[in-house]
Enzyme design. Structure first.
Site: not given
Length: 469
Positions: A138, A237, A271, A450
């Site tokens: 993405n 993630e 996301c 992160e």
């Protein structure tokens, strides 16, 4: 023997390049090259490692339009987004982590001992070694550089597995890093798929010291099972089913502009995108009307047209998934406010993976389209009455990545944002990032953080040294 596969432009459905799939032997060669590079690169002074990162940022800027073209061809996203977000963020990632690592300090403690003596404890951070970097389709370049920049700055070598659907920018980045002065073997690419292909071979390789992965929750769980016997550190993630909460006292124009971005950015394939919009009942009709109007104003068209605002989904397979949720919503009694199908855009584009921006009302919190991640330009709008109800609805999910709160009452904004069970909460904005801040999710949305010092902590291991004085 290595196989090859076609790389398809999702805007047209036509293949535009051929990609070679890495088998287990090629993955082993990549990991071996990375292991050979780790020693000298880890011993390279920080100032020299960060100089390579800054030079890489400069070179990306010099080849800016090449990277834009690669992202657009692989993803179908509009050139304006590829320029303003994808490639610009890649440059920022290299410069930010060069600054973060160059300025990083080390903890030290003086311990008082009996008899007037002391002990000095200090931590020395060492690179993990070889890091497997697995990124999705993405946001291929931003997410790749988000991981590669801090990993390299900390002295690691990386083996990158980009998505099979977006291989272009990772390959260009290899050229840039080599020209920037990165030693041979410190950055390696293996192309291919997940199961029984490059991804599976890489995560199972005994020479890999850590895995950083962005992608679906199901794949993250599989990667975790793979690395568990070797007890390797992971940073994940994963998916999200993100909520927006719009209170009656919000600046509605500001909220609607923010919701338009958070629902429809990158055709909903981020996301952090919003798929659940909770609106206080007294302004529910106004928000519904305003968001429908903005959804209908989105311009679907050729990615290279500067006026295009919305590109296709990444593939027809993914479009079938999203269309399946549209069907489920209608079966559950949803009212389709706008969209709900596949647009006709003319002979040049009708072979692509296009879908209409879609909004619903009438769904309940028990319906699958409200509970499961769809990853498309869709959202359910649901009314609420009280602040407590809104927070409870937003937190009623197995995911926990992001939320946004829209209100003119900053006390409420702080209160509700802190009540969200998420890794990131915005107040009166969305997708506004300081790259030094922690990034990640809870629940099915991931493990670890992160960004800034959090990235340094993942990509290194501390050794405590205790000296009796």
């Amino acid at each position: 023997m290595n196989r090859s596969f076609e790389n398809v432009d999702p805007a047209t459905g036509a293949a535009h390049s051929l990609v070679h799939e890495a088998d287990d032997h090629l993955v082993d060669r990549a990991v071996t090259a990375a292991r050979k590079a780790t020693g000298a690169w880890a011993r390279t002074p920080v100032r020299d490692r960060t100089a390579v990162l800054r030079r890489a940022a400069d070179l990306i800027e010099e080849r800016f339009e090449e990277f834009v073209a690669a992202e657009t061809a692989d993803t179908g996203k509009p050139v304006a987004q590829a320029r303003d977000l994808d490639v610009a963020r890649a440059v920022a990632n290299f410069r930010t982590f060069a600054d973060v690592v160059a300025a990083a300090g080390q903890e030290s403690f003086l311990t008082d001992l009996p008899g007037g003596h002391q002990a000095l404890n200090y931590a020395v951070r060492k690179p993990l070694g070889v890091v497997a970097v697995i990124v999705p389709w993405n946001l291929p370049l931003p997410l790749l550089t988000w991981k590669v920049a801090p990993a390299l700055a900390c002295g690691n070598a990386v083996v990158v597995k980009p998505s099979d659907q977006t291989p272009g920018s990772a390959t260009l980045l290899a050229e840039v890093l080599a020209e920037a002065g990165l030693p041979a073997g410190a950055y390696n690419i293996v192309h291919g798929f997940g199961g029984d292909s490059a991804g599976a071979h890489l995560t199972a390789h005994p020479g890999v010291d850590g895995v950083t992965f962005t992608g679906s929750s199901a794949t993250g769980a599989h990667v975790m099972r793979t690395v568990a016997p070797r007890v390797r550190p992971v940073s994940f993630e994963l998916g999200g089913k993100n909520a927006a909460l719009v209170f009656a006292d919000a600046d509605l124009d500001e909220a609607l502009d923010g919701l338009t971005r958070s629902v429809f950015a990158n055709t909903g394939q981020v996301c952090l995108c919003t798929e659940r919009v909770y609106v206080q009942r007294s302004v529910f009709a106004d928000v519904v009307d305003g968001l429908v109007e903005r959804a209908r104003s989105r311009r679907l068209g050729p990615p290279r047209d500067e006026a295009t605002t919305t590109g296709p989904l990444i593939s027809k397979t993914h479009r079938d998934k999203v269309l399946g949720y549209l069907a489920l919503a209608e079966q559950a009694g949803a009212k389709v406010l706008t969209g709900g199908g596949v647009p006709r855009l003319g002979p040049e584009l009708d072979g692509g993976s296009w879908i209409e921006p879609t909004l619903w009302t009438g769904l309940t919190h028990a319906d699958r389209p409200v509970r499961e991640e769809i990853f498309g330009p869709v959202a359910a709008l649901i009314p609420f009455d009280t602040e407590e109800e809104a927070a409870a609805l937003a937190n009623d999910t197995d995911y926990g990545l992001a939320a946004s709160v829209w209100t003119s009452d900053l006390r409420r904004g702080h209160r509700v944002a802190q009540a969200m069970n998420v890794g990131m909460a915005w107040v009166n904005t969305w997708f506004l990032r300081d790259l030094r801040s922690p990034f990640g999710g809870v629940g099915l949305s991931g493990i670890g953080r992160e960004g800034g010092a959090s990235s340094l902590h993942f990509y290194t291991e501390p050794t405590n040294v205790c000296v009796h004085l």
